[in-house]
Design a protein around this motif. Structure first.
Motif, PDB file in Angstrom:
ATOM      1  N   GLY A 183       0.816  -1.212   0.000  1.00 20.35           N
ATOM      2  CA  GLY A 183       0.000   0.000   0.000  1.00 20.35           C
ATOM      3  C   GLY A 183       0.848   1.259   0.000  1.00 20.35           C
ATOM      4  N   LEU A 184       1.936   1.252   0.784  1.00 22.34           N
ATOM      5  CA  LEU A 184       2.839   2.401   0.810  1.00 22.34           C
ATOM      6  C   LEU A 184       3.529   2.590  -0.539  1.00 22.34           C
ATOM      7  CD1 LEU A 184       4.485   1.964   4.340  1.00 22.34           C
ATOM      8  CD2 LEU A 184       2.788   3.670   3.673  1.00 22.34           C
ATOM      9  N   ILE A 185       3.917   1.489  -1.179  1.00 23.64           N
ATOM     10  CA  ILE A 185       4.574   1.571  -2.485  1.00 23.64           C
ATOM     11  C   ILE A 185       3.620   2.154  -3.528  1.00 23.64           C
ATOM     12  CG2 ILE A 185       5.436   0.153  -4.399  1.00 23.64           C
ATOM     13  CD1 ILE A 185       6.867  -1.584  -2.356  1.00 23.64           C
ATOM     14  N   VAL A 186       2.364   1.704  -3.521  1.00 24.18           N
ATOM     15  CA  VAL A 186       1.385   2.240  -4.469  1.00 24.18           C
ATOM     16  C   VAL A 186       1.163   3.734  -4.212  1.00 24.18           C
ATOM     17  CG1 VAL A 186      -1.039   2.158  -5.181  1.00 24.18           C
ATOM     18  CG2 VAL A 186       0.244   0.033  -4.860  1.00 24.18           C
ATOM     19  N   LEU A 187       1.052   4.119  -2.930  1.00 26.39           N
ATOM     20  CA  LEU A 187       0.863   5.532  -2.598  1.00 26.39           C
ATOM     21  C   LEU A 187       2.054   6.359  -3.070  1.00 26.39           C
ATOM     22  CD1 LEU A 187      -0.666   7.825  -1.224  1.00 26.39           C
ATOM     23  CD2 LEU A 187       0.351   7.127   0.954  1.00 26.39           C
ATOM     24  N   LEU A 188       3.268   5.850  -2.863  1.00 27.98           N
ATOM     25  CA  LEU A 188       4.462   6.580  -3.306  1.00 27.98           C
ATOM     26  C   LEU A 188       4.478   6.719  -4.822  1.00 27.98           C
ATOM     27  CD1 LEU A 188       7.118   7.961  -2.620  1.00 27.98           C
ATOM     28  CD2 LEU A 188       8.229   5.711  -2.580  1.00 27.98           C
ATOM     29  N   SER A 189       4.034   5.680  -5.531  1.00 26.55           N
ATOM     30  CA  SER A 189       4.000   5.763  -6.996  1.00 26.55           C
ATOM     31  C   SER A 189       3.025   6.842  -7.456  1.00 26.55           C
ATOM     32  CB  SER A 189       3.627   4.410  -7.605  1.00 26.55           C
ATOM     33  OG  SER A 189       2.242   4.131  -7.466  1.00 26.55           O
ATOM     34  N   LEU A 190       1.901   6.989  -6.750  1.00 28.35           N
ATOM     35  CA  LEU A 190       0.939   8.037  -7.096  1.00 28.35           C
ATOM     36  C   LEU A 190       1.532   9.422  -6.868  1.00 28.35           C
ATOM     37  CD1 LEU A 190      -2.291   6.482  -5.540  1.00 28.35           C
ATOM     38  CD2 LEU A 190      -1.880   6.871  -7.972  1.00 28.35           C
ATOM     39  N   VAL A 191       2.246   9.569  -5.745  1.00 29.30           N
ATOM     40  CA  VAL A 191       2.844  10.863  -5.408  1.00 29.30           C
ATOM     41  C   VAL A 191       3.950  11.216  -6.396  1.00 29.30           C
ATOM     42  CG1 VAL A 191       4.166  12.108  -3.667  1.00 29.30           C
ATOM     43  CG2 VAL A 191       2.236  10.695  -2.976  1.00 29.30           C
ATOM     44  N   TRP A 192       4.830  10.263  -6.664  1.00 29.06           N
ATOM     45  CA  TRP A 192       5.938  10.523  -7.591  1.00 29.06           C
ATOM     46  C   TRP A 192       5.477  10.602  -9.044  1.00 29.06           C
ATOM     47  CZ3 TRP A 192      10.396   7.080  -5.284  1.00 29.06           C
ATOM     48  CH2 TRP A 192      11.164   7.881  -4.414  1.00 29.06           C
ATOM     49  N   GLY A 193       4.330   9.982  -9.352  1.00 33.57           N
ATOM     50  CA  GLY A 193       3.853   9.997 -10.736  1.00 33.57           C
ATOM     51  C   GLY A 193       3.605  11.394 -11.270  1.00 33.57           C
ATOM     52  N   GLY A 194       3.238  12.314 -10.378  1.00 34.06           N
ATOM     53  CA  GLY A 194       2.986  13.678 -10.828  1.00 34.06           C
ATOM     54  C   GLY A 194       4.235  14.501 -11.060  1.00 34.06           C
ATOM     55  N   SER A 195       5.395  14.002 -10.659  1.00 35.62           N
ATOM     56  CA  SER A 195       6.606  14.825 -10.742  1.00 35.62           C
ATOM     57  C   SER A 195       7.049  15.065 -12.183  1.00 35.62           C
ATOM     58  CB  SER A 195       7.741  14.176  -9.939  1.00 35.62           C
ATOM     59  OG  SER A 195       8.108  12.927 -10.483  1.00 35.62           O
ATOM     60  N   PHE A 196       6.841  14.080 -13.082  1.00 31.56           N
ATOM     61  CA  PHE A 196       7.255  14.267 -14.480  1.00 31.56           C
ATOM     62  C   PHE A 196       6.423  15.358 -15.143  1.00 31.56           C
ATOM     63  CE2 PHE A 196       8.772  10.008 -13.529  1.00 31.56           C
ATOM     64  CZ  PHE A 196      10.025  10.015 -14.107  1.00 31.56           C
ATOM     65  N   PHE A 197       5.111  15.336 -14.887  1.00 37.11           N
ATOM     66  CA  PHE A 197       4.233  16.357 -15.443  1.00 37.11           C
ATOM     67  C   PHE A 197       4.588  17.737 -14.908  1.00 37.11           C
ATOM     68  CE2 PHE A 197       0.314  18.835 -14.589  1.00 37.11           C
ATOM     69  CZ  PHE A 197      -0.021  19.163 -15.892  1.00 37.11           C
ATOM     70  N   LEU A 198       4.799  17.826 -13.584  1.00 36.93           N
ATOM     71  CA  LEU A 198       5.148  19.112 -12.980  1.00 36.93           C
ATOM     72  C   LEU A 198       6.492  19.619 -13.489  1.00 36.93           C
ATOM     73  CD1 LEU A 198       3.955  18.478  -9.311  1.00 36.93           C
ATOM     74  CD2 LEU A 198       2.956  20.091 -10.945  1.00 36.93           C
ATOM     75  N   THR A 199       7.429  18.697 -13.718  1.00 36.99           N
ATOM     76  CA  THR A 199       8.744  19.098 -14.237  1.00 36.99           C
ATOM     77  C   THR A 199       8.610  19.778 -15.590  1.00 36.99           C
ATOM     78  OG1 THR A 199       9.929  17.372 -13.022  1.00 36.99           O
ATOM     79  CG2 THR A 199      10.995  18.242 -15.013  1.00 36.99           C
ATOM     80  N   GLU A 200       7.731  19.231 -16.460  1.00 40.81           N
ATOM     81  CA  GLU A 200       7.524  19.839 -17.773  1.00 40.81           C
ATOM     82  C   GLU A 200       7.031  21.281 -17.634  1.00 40.81           C
ATOM     83  OE1 GLU A 200       8.148  18.597 -20.727  1.00 40.81           O
ATOM     84  OE2 GLU A 200       8.651  16.529 -20.189  1.00 40.81           O
ATOM     85  N   ILE A 201       6.152  21.520 -16.664  1.00 43.78           N
ATOM     86  CA  ILE A 201       5.627  22.879 -16.445  1.00 43.78           C
ATOM     87  C   ILE A 201       6.723  23.801 -15.926  1.00 43.78           C
ATOM     88  CG2 ILE A 201       4.020  24.255 -15.063  1.00 43.78           C
ATOM     89  CD1 ILE A 201       2.131  21.862 -15.070  1.00 43.78           C
ATOM     90  N   ILE A 202       7.488  23.305 -14.950  1.00 44.31           N
ATOM     91  CA  ILE A 202       8.502  24.144 -14.305  1.00 44.31           C
ATOM     92  C   ILE A 202       9.598  24.545 -15.289  1.00 44.31           C
ATOM     93  CG2 ILE A 202      10.244  24.214 -12.471  1.00 44.31           C
ATOM     94  CD1 ILE A 202       8.440  22.111 -11.004  1.00 44.31           C
ATOM     95  N   LEU A 203       9.970  23.626 -16.188  1.00 40.26           N
ATOM     96  CA  LEU A 203      11.054  23.908 -17.129  1.00 40.26           C
ATOM     97  C   LEU A 203      10.701  24.999 -18.126  1.00 40.26           C
ATOM     98  CD1 LEU A 203      12.413  20.300 -17.850  1.00 40.26           C
ATOM     99  CD2 LEU A 203      13.554  22.132 -16.577  1.00 40.26           C
TER     100      LEU A 203
END
Length: 311
Positions: free
Chosen positions: A12-32
């Protein structure tokens, strides 16, 4: 000896972490769009560190004062933040996020090999290696042919971006093994110390290389995205990271990189109305089979050693 199956709580913790980290690629595109990759990383770790220091103060905890522990936290910050964040962010200026996700998903491959060399209790097994390879292939199928084609782009810029992504994945794997040294610290203390060390390293690097202090000032959208990626995808994520590391080990922890594209797919379907294609379902099945193999539960079902009474 096979891998010990993980508990439902750890999964459950691994799935939750994947959800949290999954948004980082999208946010990185915006920030760049508003700042350089090194400035992005500095803001990400710096804001996250400040957020966790606030939590430390509220909870009345304190960080260790011994020098050798801080050397370890600095090293962990370099391996887990400074090097991979910088390489992957820089790589995304040359490759798209789909290719970056596939390269990021090779982290468990490196983790299996690194853990085999540097640990005694996470040795390489055939099911574990087969499972990781199946999972990485599943990520490629899930993301689709365009990203797979992008992996074969040998133009100089794209090739350098791909190499940066792979180097970042290797750094994550090394961090997962090195982080075992910090298991005596609470997840909050370990995450705060690591991100503080990362900030100390990144501030002079970004100021010298990209000179954000000279302007122009980023817009509100990139700044909001940096705040989100810092507090949610970094500060909160590393609280989960160190908790999983203590309970499941480096190899199992880094399986989260296989689940990140799956999380992104379902988030896109739920909130953006994006269709889930047959290729995506096949890829998800391959990832699931790979995770079961690495976890060891599948092998326990297929092979149950007979018990014999001893004299």
């Amino acid at each position: 000896m096979g891998a010990r199956p993980m508990s439902a709580g750890v999964w459950g913790l691994i799935v939750l972490l994947s959800l949290v980290w999954g948004g980082s690629f999208f946010l990185t595109e915006i920030i760049l769009t508003g700042m350089g990759p090194l400035t992005l990383v500095t803001g990400r770790v710096g804001i996250a560190a400040v957020g966790l220091w606030v939590v430390i103060a509220i909870r009345g905890e304190s960080l260790p004062r011994f020098g050798w522990i801080w050397l370890g936290l600095l090293a962990m910050g370099a391996l887990n933040n400074v090097i991979p964040f910088s390489l992957i962010s820089w790589g995304q200026t040359r490759i798209d996020s789909g290719v970056a996700s596939i390269l990021n998903a090779t982290t468990p491959l490196f983790a299996v090999l690194v853990a085999h060399v540097f640990t005694q209790d996470e040795k390489l097994t055939v099911p574990r290696m087969v499972g990781v390879c199946c999972g990485v292939a599943g990520v490629a199928v899930l993301i689709g042919p365009n990203a797979i084609t992008g992996l074969g782009d040998w133009r100089e810029g794209a090739l350098l971006g791909q190499c940066a992504g792979l180097a970042g994945a290797l750094s994550y794997a090394l961090a997962g093994v090195f982080g075992r040294r910090l298991r005596g610290l609470s997840p909050l203390v370990a995450a705060t110390g690591m991100l503080t060390g990362s900030t100390i390293l990144m501030v002079p690097i970004s100021m010298i290389v990209e000179q954000p202090q000279a302007g122009p000032f980023p817009g509100l959208v990139p700044l909001a995205a940096v705040t989100a990626i810092a507090l949610v995808c970094t500060a909160f994520a590393y609280l989960l990271y160190f908790r999983i590391l203590a309970r499941a080990g480096a190899t199992n922890l880094l399986l989260v990189t296989l689940l990140i594209p799956v999380s992104a797919l379902f988030l896109g379907s739920a909130f953006l109305g994006e269709a889930i294609t047959p290729n995506a379902l096949i890829g998800i099945g391959m990832i699931g089979a790979g995770l079961l193999a690495v976890d060891g539960r599948l092998m326990l079902l297929l092979y149950k050693p007979s018990t014999s009474s001893g004299a």
